[in-house]
Design a protein around this motif. Sequence first.
Motif, PDB file in Angstrom:
ATOM      1  N   LYS A  69      74.878  41.442  47.494  1.00  0.00           N
ATOM      2  CA  LYS A  69      75.466  41.212  46.175  1.00  0.00           C
ATOM      3  C   LYS A  69      74.690  40.147  45.407  1.00  0.00           C
ATOM      4  O   LYS A  69      74.521  40.241  44.182  1.00  0.00           O
ATOM      5  CB  LYS A  69      76.934  40.831  46.324  1.00  0.00           C
ATOM      6  CG  LYS A  69      77.815  42.013  46.745  1.00  0.00           C
ATOM      7  CD  LYS A  69      79.280  41.660  46.768  1.00  0.00           C
ATOM      8  CE  LYS A  69      79.659  40.842  47.984  1.00  0.00           C
ATOM      9  NZ  LYS A  69      81.141  40.662  48.095  1.00  0.00           N
ATOM     10  N   ALA A  70      74.214  39.129  46.121  1.00  0.00           N
ATOM     11  CA  ALA A  70      73.431  38.072  45.472  1.00  0.00           C
ATOM     12  C   ALA A  70      72.114  38.619  44.925  1.00  0.00           C
ATOM     13  O   ALA A  70      71.566  38.075  43.960  1.00  0.00           O
ATOM     14  CB  ALA A  70      73.156  36.940  46.461  1.00  0.00           C
ATOM     15  N   SER A 119      72.768  50.538  54.250  1.00  0.00           N
ATOM     16  CA  SER A 119      72.423  51.547  53.252  1.00  0.00           C
ATOM     17  C   SER A 119      72.691  50.979  51.870  1.00  0.00           C
ATOM     18  O   SER A 119      73.787  50.494  51.597  1.00  0.00           O
ATOM     19  CB  SER A 119      73.255  52.821  53.449  1.00  0.00           C
ATOM     20  OG  SER A 119      72.943  53.437  54.681  1.00  0.00           O
ATOM     21  N   VAL A 120      71.678  51.029  51.020  1.00  0.00           N
ATOM     22  CA  VAL A 120      71.787  50.527  49.652  1.00  0.00           C
ATOM     23  C   VAL A 120      71.544  51.693  48.705  1.00  0.00           C
ATOM     24  O   VAL A 120      70.509  52.352  48.763  1.00  0.00           O
ATOM     25  CB  VAL A 120      70.765  49.406  49.391  1.00  0.00           C
ATOM     26  CG1 VAL A 120      70.773  49.008  47.921  1.00  0.00           C
ATOM     27  CG2 VAL A 120      71.064  48.206  50.275  1.00  0.00           C
ATOM     28  N   VAL A 121      72.498  51.954  47.837  1.00  0.00           N
ATOM     29  CA  VAL A 121      72.408  53.057  46.887  1.00  0.00           C
ATOM     30  C   VAL A 121      72.125  52.512  45.494  1.00  0.00           C
ATOM     31  O   VAL A 121      72.823  51.630  45.009  1.00  0.00           O
ATOM     32  CB  VAL A 121      73.717  53.874  46.864  1.00  0.00           C
ATOM     33  CG1 VAL A 121      73.632  54.996  45.830  1.00  0.00           C
ATOM     34  CG2 VAL A 121      74.010  54.442  48.246  1.00  0.00           C
ATOM     35  N   ILE A 141      78.667  40.899  59.221  1.00  0.00           N
ATOM     36  CA  ILE A 141      78.626  42.034  58.287  1.00  0.00           C
ATOM     37  C   ILE A 141      78.872  41.561  56.860  1.00  0.00           C
ATOM     38  O   ILE A 141      78.149  41.925  55.928  1.00  0.00           O
ATOM     39  CB  ILE A 141      79.678  43.079  58.700  1.00  0.00           C
ATOM     40  CG1 ILE A 141      79.307  43.709  60.043  1.00  0.00           C
ATOM     41  CG2 ILE A 141      79.820  44.168  57.629  1.00  0.00           C
ATOM     42  CD1 ILE A 141      80.428  44.541  60.654  1.00  0.00           C
ATOM     43  N   ASP A 142      79.893  40.726  56.699  1.00  0.00           N
ATOM     44  CA  ASP A 142      80.207  40.201  55.371  1.00  0.00           C
ATOM     45  C   ASP A 142      79.079  39.319  54.836  1.00  0.00           C
ATOM     46  O   ASP A 142      78.825  39.295  53.625  1.00  0.00           O
ATOM     47  CB  ASP A 142      81.503  39.394  55.415  1.00  0.00           C
ATOM     48  CG  ASP A 142      82.724  40.263  55.694  1.00  0.00           C
ATOM     49  OD1 ASP A 142      82.691  41.465  55.356  1.00  0.00           O
ATOM     50  OD2 ASP A 142      83.703  39.738  56.257  1.00  0.00           O
ATOM     51  N   ALA A 143      78.419  38.588  55.722  1.00  0.00           N
ATOM     52  CA  ALA A 143      77.323  37.720  55.298  1.00  0.00           C
ATOM     53  C   ALA A 143      76.168  38.547  54.746  1.00  0.00           C
ATOM     54  O   ALA A 143      75.554  38.194  53.729  1.00  0.00           O
ATOM     55  CB  ALA A 143      76.848  36.855  56.464  1.00  0.00           C
TER      56      ALA A 143
END
Length: 343
Positions: free
Chosen positions: A190-191, A39-41, A182-184
Amino acid sequence: MKKTLAILAALTVSACFGEEPPKVITLSGETMGTTYNVSVVGPPDTLEEAALAADVEAVLADVNAKMSNWDKGSEVSRFNVSTETGPVSVSGDFVTVMAAANEVHKLSDGKFDVTLGPLIELWGFGPREPADPVPSDTDIETALSFVGQADKLILKAEDSTLSKSAPEVGINLSAIAKGFGIDAVAGKLKALGVENYMVEIGGDLVTGGRNAEDKAWRIGIEKPEPGEKAVELIVPLESKGLATSGDYRNFVEHDGVRYSHIIDPVTGKPITHWTTSVSVVADDAMMADAWATAMLVLGSERGLEIAEANDIAVYFISRDENGDKNTYVTKASSAFEALQKAD
């Protein structure tokens, strides 16, 4: 078994995102033998959903190509079948995961161990079922001779090499690779300029920033009841990872005795203490993933001691020691209680 209920806040007007509700992109699919949800807000205007979906799939494919024990061509599978006992070159991602695994192994009294594979298969929780559901002590001792990452594996991070003490030694990353994946995905977001997101795979997750209400993401920890999906506790998360490990769904029964899929790498046998579910909050999903497994093997008594000594946010749910199947006892570390108070 890992399970966390991801609870997404309703899309309402937020001062942070302006008068209009923020745009939300949601993606889902399958990976690592389970499902994923992203999910991206309030994404950047230039971010297209189709391109983002392709990027997420590419990241997950790369992680699987390195760390999947089910893919015979993966980096970890090739290491496992190799008879080479000298240093073998491994990828930077493999080094990252193994370094984290070594840290948790050391701090957890050896209860987290990525060389556990022979015992997993012996007890019937791997790709094959054993002829006898309850292994003999002799078989357990044989399997244990290839378990123990502290002396069976040598990682030289500066050289990006890994070696094993014997050809039979292997690595199973199922208790940490999911968190790394998940972190990847979060790193890719973020990139791309994404600040507010949640990435979840098989119940483990990491959050970035805040949700659509401009508040911390609110995640539900599941009650340890087979066949039910009820919430035990709501945890506020802001740029943190959360993982839950439990023994109440994946087990085998033989002659009226239940054997958990959570195996103690020191004894070579399934855990027998009363702790049935453990949730860990950490700075990233990889460490939350690994520590959730380690804490479940440790149990609430020793686990809480280690959590307090290392400032780990952990929440334990244990069965009543008097045998009441409907009664549970909960314990939380100081770091976990501080998270709740900050909500």
